[in-house]
Design a protein around this motif. Structure first.
Motif, PDB file in Angstrom:
ATOM      1  N   CYS A 118       2.891  35.598  54.999  1.00  0.00           N
ATOM      2  CA  CYS A 118       4.250  36.116  55.177  1.00  0.00           C
ATOM      3  C   CYS A 118       5.308  35.069  54.799  1.00  0.00           C
ATOM      4  O   CYS A 118       6.264  35.365  54.076  1.00  0.00           O
ATOM      5  N   PHE A 119       5.132  33.836  55.276  1.00  0.00           N
ATOM      6  CA  PHE A 119       6.135  32.800  54.985  1.00  0.00           C
ATOM      7  C   PHE A 119       5.980  32.220  53.586  1.00  0.00           C
ATOM      8  O   PHE A 119       6.960  31.735  52.998  1.00  0.00           O
ATOM      9  N   ASP A 120       4.780  32.286  53.033  1.00  0.00           N
ATOM     10  CA  ASP A 120       4.588  31.950  51.618  1.00  0.00           C
ATOM     11  C   ASP A 120       5.391  32.940  50.762  1.00  0.00           C
ATOM     12  O   ASP A 120       6.140  32.545  49.851  1.00  0.00           O
ATOM     13  N   LEU A 121       5.267  34.223  51.073  1.00  0.00           N
ATOM     14  CA  LEU A 121       5.995  35.272  50.342  1.00  0.00           C
ATOM     15  C   LEU A 121       7.505  35.125  50.522  1.00  0.00           C
ATOM     16  O   LEU A 121       8.271  35.317  49.575  1.00  0.00           O
ATOM     17  N   ARG A 122       7.938  34.781  51.748  1.00  0.00           N
ATOM     18  CA  ARG A 122       9.377  34.596  51.993  1.00  0.00           C
ATOM     19  C   ARG A 122       9.928  33.449  51.148  1.00  0.00           C
ATOM     20  O   ARG A 122      11.023  33.539  50.600  1.00  0.00           O
ATOM     21  N   LEU A 123       9.149  32.389  51.033  1.00  0.00           N
ATOM     22  CA  LEU A 123       9.590  31.240  50.234  1.00  0.00           C
ATOM     23  C   LEU A 123       9.625  31.594  48.747  1.00  0.00           C
ATOM     24  O   LEU A 123      10.544  31.190  48.025  1.00  0.00           O
ATOM     25  N   LEU A 124       8.654  32.371  48.286  1.00  0.00           N
ATOM     26  CA  LEU A 124       8.673  32.840  46.892  1.00  0.00           C
ATOM     27  C   LEU A 124       9.881  33.738  46.642  1.00  0.00           C
ATOM     28  O   LEU A 124      10.504  33.677  45.580  1.00  0.00           O
ATOM     29  N   PHE A 125      10.214  34.574  47.625  1.00  0.00           N
ATOM     30  CA  PHE A 125      11.414  35.410  47.517  1.00  0.00           C
ATOM     31  C   PHE A 125      12.667  34.542  47.380  1.00  0.00           C
ATOM     32  O   PHE A 125      13.508  34.781  46.509  1.00  0.00           O
ATOM     33  N   LEU A 126      12.799  33.534  48.243  1.00  0.00           N
ATOM     34  CA  LEU A 126      13.979  32.650  48.196  1.00  0.00           C
ATOM     35  C   LEU A 126      14.083  31.929  46.854  1.00  0.00           C
ATOM     36  O   LEU A 126      15.156  31.864  46.253  1.00  0.00           O
TER      37      LEU A 126
END
Length: 234
Positions: A118-126
Motif C-alpha cells: 500500500c505505501f509502496d503504491l502511495r509513494l509511486l503515486f506521489l
C-alpha cells in the motif's frame, strides 16, 4: 537537530522496536516542512531507503519481524517527498521509482505484505504526480502499467472466466479496508502513468489496456467496507 539525531540512531544496527519508534517519531516530525530543510540530504534518504528494503535488488521479503520497519520507513519517505522539493529531486537522482517497482514485485504472491504494498503504491503515486519524467520511466522502462495493473488485480482478488472477462460474484463479501486502500493507491498511480497514453501502438500495449479495462469494470462492481470507501474506490 532532533531529526538528525534520530537518523544517526537509524543508521546504526539497532533493535527492531527501537527502529520502529524512531521512524514513528520521524514520520510525525516530517509533516513540518521547516523541520525537513536541514535533514533532507542524499545520505539521510539512503538511510530510509535501506530501512525500507529499497536498496536490495535480490533479497526477498522473508523476515516478517522487519515488516513494521519497512512500512514506517515508506511512510516517512512519503511525507518527506511530499513536503520537500529537495527530496523530490533526490528521488530522481537515487532512481527511487525503479527501487519501488522492484519492492512491489517482491510483494507479489506474498502473505502479510499488504501494508508494504500500500505505501509502496502511495509513494509511486506521489512520484508520478510530481515528476512527468517518472511517468515516462514507469510506462516505458519499468513496465509500470503491467506492475500496477497486477497490483490492482491482486487487491481486488479478480478471477477470470475469459481472457478479458472477470467473474461476477454477486454474493462476494466487501473488500477489507486494507484491500480497498491498496486498490485505491494502485488506481491513483495508474491514472498518472497512463495519463499521456492516448496512442496505443503495439499489440502488447493493446492487450495491456484491454486487460486493465476488464479489471476497472470489475472494480466498479466491487464494494468496500463502508459506503465512503466504496465511493472513494469508484
Amino acid at each position: 537537530k532532533l531529526c538528525e539525531g534520530i537518523l544517526n540512531i537509524l543508521e546504526k544496527d539497532t533493535k527492531t522496536s527501537c527502529q520502529v519508534a524512531c521512524l514513528e517519531a520521524l514520520r510525525i516530525l516530517s509533516r513540518d516542512k521547516k523541520v525537513l530543510v536541514p535533514v533532507t540530504t542524499k545520505r539521510n534518504m539512503q538511510i530510509l531507503m535501506k530501512l525500507a528494503k529499497l536498496d536490495t535488488v535480490e533479497d526477498p521479503l522473508e523476515r516478517v519481524s522487519e515488516f513494521p520497519v519497512i512500512v514506517e520507513a515508506l511512510k516517512c519517505l512519503c511525507n518527506i517527498i511530499f513536503n520537500s522539493s529537495v527530496a523530490q529531486k533526490l528521488s530522481l537522482e537515487l532512481n527511487l521509482a525503479a527501487m519501488l517497482c522492484n519492492l512491489l514485485q517482491k510483494c507479489k504472491d506474498r502473505q502479510l505484505v499488504d501494508d508494504i504494498k500500500c505505501f509502496d503504491l502511495r509513494l509511486l503515486f506521489l512520484l508520478s504526480l510530481l515528476h512527468t519524467d517518472i511517468r515516462a520511466q514507469l510506462r516505458q522502462e519499468l513496465q509500470g502499467v503491467q506492475l500496477l495493473t497486477q497490483a490492482l488485480e491482486s487487491s481486488l482478488s479478480v478471477r477470470w472466466t475469459e481472457e478479458y472477462k472477470a467473474a461476477e460474484d454477486r454474493d462476494r463479501p466487501p473488500l477489507s479496508l486494507q484491500e480497498t486502500d491498496c486498490a485505491i493507491e494502485a488506481l491513483k498511480a495508474l491514472f498518472n502513468v497512463t495519463l499521456d497514453s492516448w496512442n496505443v501502438h503495439s499489440k502488447n500495449e493493446s492487450h495491456q489496456f484491454r486487460y486493465m479495462a476488464a479489471i476497472l469494470r470489475h472494480c466498479l462492481l466491487t464494494t468496500g467496507p463502508t459506503e465512503e470507501k466504496t465511493e472513494e474506490l469508484h
